[in-house]
Design an enzyme around this catalytic site. Sequence first.
Site, PDB file in Angstrom:
ATOM      1  N   GLU A   1       0.827  -1.403   0.173  1.00 40.40           N
ATOM      2  CA  GLU A   1       0.020   0.270   0.223  1.00 40.40           C
ATOM      3  C   GLU A   1       0.895   1.219   0.009  1.00 40.40           C
ATOM      4  O   GLU A   1       0.192   2.357  -0.847  1.00 40.40           O
ATOM      5  CB  GLU A   1      -0.977  -0.250   1.642  1.00 40.40           C
TER       6      GLU A   1
ATOM      7  N   ASP B   1      -9.376   5.706  -1.966  1.00 41.90           N
ATOM      8  CA  ASP B   1      -8.215   6.113  -2.501  1.00 41.90           C
ATOM      9  C   ASP B   1      -9.074   7.257  -3.812  1.00 41.90           C
ATOM     10  O   ASP B   1     -10.553   7.168  -3.667  1.00 41.90           O
ATOM     11  CB  ASP B   1      -7.538   5.559  -2.842  1.00 41.90           C
TER      12      ASP B   1
ATOM     13  N   TYR C   1      -6.799   6.449   4.621  1.00 44.86           N
ATOM     14  CA  TYR C   1      -7.029   5.170   3.842  1.00 44.86           C
ATOM     15  C   TYR C   1      -5.605   3.586   4.091  1.00 44.86           C
ATOM     16  O   TYR C   1      -6.096   3.079   3.725  1.00 44.86           O
ATOM     17  CB  TYR C   1      -6.251   5.542   2.486  1.00 44.86           C
TER      18      TYR C   1
ATOM     19  N   GLY D   1       9.584   7.039  -6.374  1.00 43.90           N
ATOM     20  CA  GLY D   1      10.017   7.655  -6.093  1.00 43.90           C
ATOM     21  C   GLY D   1       9.777   8.290  -4.344  1.00 43.90           C
ATOM     22  O   GLY D   1       9.510   7.492  -3.982  1.00 43.90           O
TER      23      GLY D   1
END
Length: 346
Positions: free
Chosen positions: A37, A138, A120, A81
């Site tokens: 996640e 989301d 979330y 990233g």
Amino acid sequence: MASPGQQSQRIEAWFLENRRTLPWRTRRSAWRSLVSELMLQQTQVARVVEKFIPFMERFPDPASLAAADEQEVLAMWQGLGYYRRARNLKRSAEYIVQHFGGRTPLDVDDLLQLPGVGRYTAGAVASIAGRRRVPIVDGNVQRVLARLHADDADPSSRDAIDRAWQRAGALVEACDRPDHLNEGLMELGALVCTPGVPDCGTCPVASGCSAKRSGRQGRIPPPKRAAIKIEVHHHAVVIKRKGRLLMEQRGDDGIWAGLWQVPTVESKRKLVPSQVQRRCGIELAGIDRLGSFTHVLSHRRIHVHVFRGSIAAGVRAGVGTWCTSSQMERLPVSNAVVRILEVART
Ligand code: SF4
């Protein structure tokens, strides 16, 4: 409109038939869910697919990640990233070792104590790995729910977000399996109820969709205003000596915090080579421009100008670290630096 129970069951059945085979779905655990996640936030699934298995082989549990050197963790994260997530994951692992005996918790309240874990992510881990009856919202889920209810409010508004959580809560309360329902909602948003023109002909809840009924599925949610991007210029100087490359580590704050780069001069405007030479803090004997490219981040457009610099024999660089090619393989660097080195090789 169909009842929440009917909608949930259609989504669950559709998910079991249509789910993609993804590495984090082959075997479930709270730790694997937490890692996947965090990797998936703001990152394409295809990129996470490449990184997930090597990361899990190296860090199969919170204890192994907690004990690892942060530089190694950042290097393993390379290509995903948003490196703050990697640091948060390591801090979460440390917290799990200290407070939960090394076992990733499955309750939302426990998960919310972990650094970088919000509502979330906590809901995703609790419902998918622990089958807890908790909702998740989301961007994909919010779009599906907004269309089902023909809710054309700005999705970033507080009211729209609250309504999405309430609707997701009603579906999860009425479902058979919270893991199938929540992953099904996300998968439906990723594969069928996509941004732009959704594929309503294959949608399991089309008969109860208010946006489809009124022909507004392409206009819900309303388009986002484009984020204003700051324009900056990075002047990267590639300096080699005796087969080693001069590298420096970025500071602890800001973009690419703690990652490594070739010596770089940042400015609001593009600089000419003589200005780069003066500002780079190294006594360069010469500097040549090799090329430029643009690297786009969520709030920044970075114009990267690549130079090759040379240092006269006997002169010390004064900054940075000379790295061999095998040391370079272990250094965490941004995708922009990977591209800078490609420009310097061509
Ligand atoms: Fe989305 Fe179309 Fe399904 Fe409605 S019918 S939920 S707009 S894919």
